[in-house]
Scaffold this active site. Structure first.
Site, PDB file in Angstrom:
ATOM      1  NE  ARG A 198      -1.888   1.775   3.549  1.00  0.00           N
ATOM      2  CZ  ARG A 198      -1.811   1.475   4.847  1.00  0.00           C
ATOM      3  NH1 ARG A 198      -2.463   0.437   5.319  1.00  0.00           N
ATOM      4  NH2 ARG A 198      -1.061   2.189   5.652  1.00  0.00           N
TER       5      ARG A 198
ATOM      6  CG  HIS B 276      -6.447   1.994   6.393  1.00  0.00           C
ATOM      7  ND1 HIS B 276      -6.581   0.687   5.967  1.00  0.00           N
ATOM      8  CD2 HIS B 276      -7.615   2.316   6.998  1.00  0.00           C
ATOM      9  CE1 HIS B 276      -7.773   0.238   6.303  1.00  0.00           C
ATOM     10  NE2 HIS B 276      -8.426   1.205   6.929  1.00  0.00           N
TER      11      HIS B 276
ATOM     12  CE1 TYR C 271       0.989   2.520   8.655  1.00  0.00           C
ATOM     13  CE2 TYR C 271      -0.300   4.189   9.804  1.00  0.00           C
ATOM     14  CZ  TYR C 271      -0.094   3.386   8.698  1.00  0.00           C
ATOM     15  OH  TYR C 271      -0.963   3.444   7.635  1.00  0.00           O
TER      16      TYR C 271
END
Length: 322
Positions: free
Chosen positions: A226, A230, A239
């Site tokens: 990805r 998100h 993160y």
């Protein structure tokens, strides 16, 4: 379908995904889940279906699959407006179910549809999407076991993009592989390169043929990444390191297919075609306007419940007072 046709779908999916993010930032869409980096997994798998008898069951991130199946893209993006049930496209005509925001939710739906396809003898195959994070849901395990027991014509297509929102897959996929779990259910499992659109297409087509011939279900684990957040409310910088994103961007599925094609004139035409599609979709979406508010109570239940009718009455009183 050849590589050039697949590449045209990849470019449309990428450019429309970028436009959807822009629309969200401009306040047109309340929220959006980007799919940058996962185009090959989605386009290659959906393109392998027979739109006259198969059916795809998406999550909330399968714009690439919608492009490959020829879904009305204005109707698809209208789903993100949250103002009508399941969007404004026809799922039966497109063979693309209304997208599902429940984690692991479309998997059980696909298995149920596959059971129906087995019973009616049409030879239809279900393809269901889910992520590596969703693979930890109990519904996914139950669906795989049920499909394995009844040898149902269904493909479990996992887009393993490395992250369950902010949780890395190594912290929530025991054993490290979703495809490896298939053996425990007595079904075929295969890990594939999710950034190679041709490999995804061929692997999915093989799984479709096997399911149609009575060979049962398949778990395909498409290893991808990805490249974006998100969702539009997510900050991946909190993160994961930027260096990781930059390194993985070198394996961008659009760049890979473009290098294989190598025809600059065709690649430019594909971009021009995508720009035209994006412009038409944006104009169509902005022209929709607001849907009638009373539609929020329509088609919720076959027979409206007392509670729903009371909610409708109160809403109408409030609307009339304004």
């Amino acid at each position: 379908m050849n590589l050039r046709e697949l590449h045209r779908h990849l470019v449309v999916a990428r450019r429309l995904d970028e436009e959807a993010i822009a629309l969200q930032r401009q306040g047109v869409l309340p929220a959006y889940a980007p799919m940058k980096g996962q185009e090959a997994a989605q386009v290659g798998s959906a393109a392998a279906l027979d739109p006259t008898r198969d059916f795809a069951f998406p999550t909330y991130r399968e714009l690439g699959a919608a492009v490959a199946l020829g879904v009305d893209l204005v109707g698809y993006l209208a789903s993100h407006l949250g103002n009508w049930h399941g969007g404004l496209y026809d799922p039966m005509a497109s063979r693309f179910a209304p997208f599902n925001a429940v984690v692991g939710g479309p998997v059980t739906h696909a298995v149920g549809w596959a059971m129906g396809a087995r019973l009616d003898g049409t030879g239809g195959v279900a393809l269901t999407y889910f992520g590596d994070g969703a693979s930890s849901q109990g519904d996914v395990h139950e669906a795989m076991n049920f499909a394995g027991v009844y040898r149902l014509p269904v493909i479990f297509f996992c887009q393993h993009n490395g992250w369950a929102i902010s949780v890395p897959s190594e912290r929530q996929v025991a054993g490290g592989s979703v495809a490896a779990r298939a053996e425990g259910y007595g079904i075929t499992g295969r890990r594939i390169d999710g950034n190679d659109v041709a490999e995804v297409y061929e692997a999915t087509r093989e799984a479709v043929d096997r399911a149609r011939d009575g060979g049962g279900p398949t778990v395909l684990e498409a290893m991808t990444y990805r490249l974006g957040p998100h969702s539009t409310s997510d900050d991946p910088g909190r993160y994961r390191p930027l260096a990781e994103e930059r390194q993985r961007a070198q394996d961008d599925p659009l760049l890979r297919s473009a290098r294989l094609i190598g025809d600059e004139e065709f690649l430019a035409e594909a971009e021009s075609h995508a720009a035209k599609v994006v412009r038409e979709v944006r104009e169509g979406l902005l022209a929709l306007g607001e849907q009638p508010g009373e539609e929020m109570f329509s088609f919720v239940y076959r027979e409206p419940t007392r509670a729903l009718l009371e909610q409708q009455r109160r809403w109408k009183e409030s609307a009339d007072a304004q």
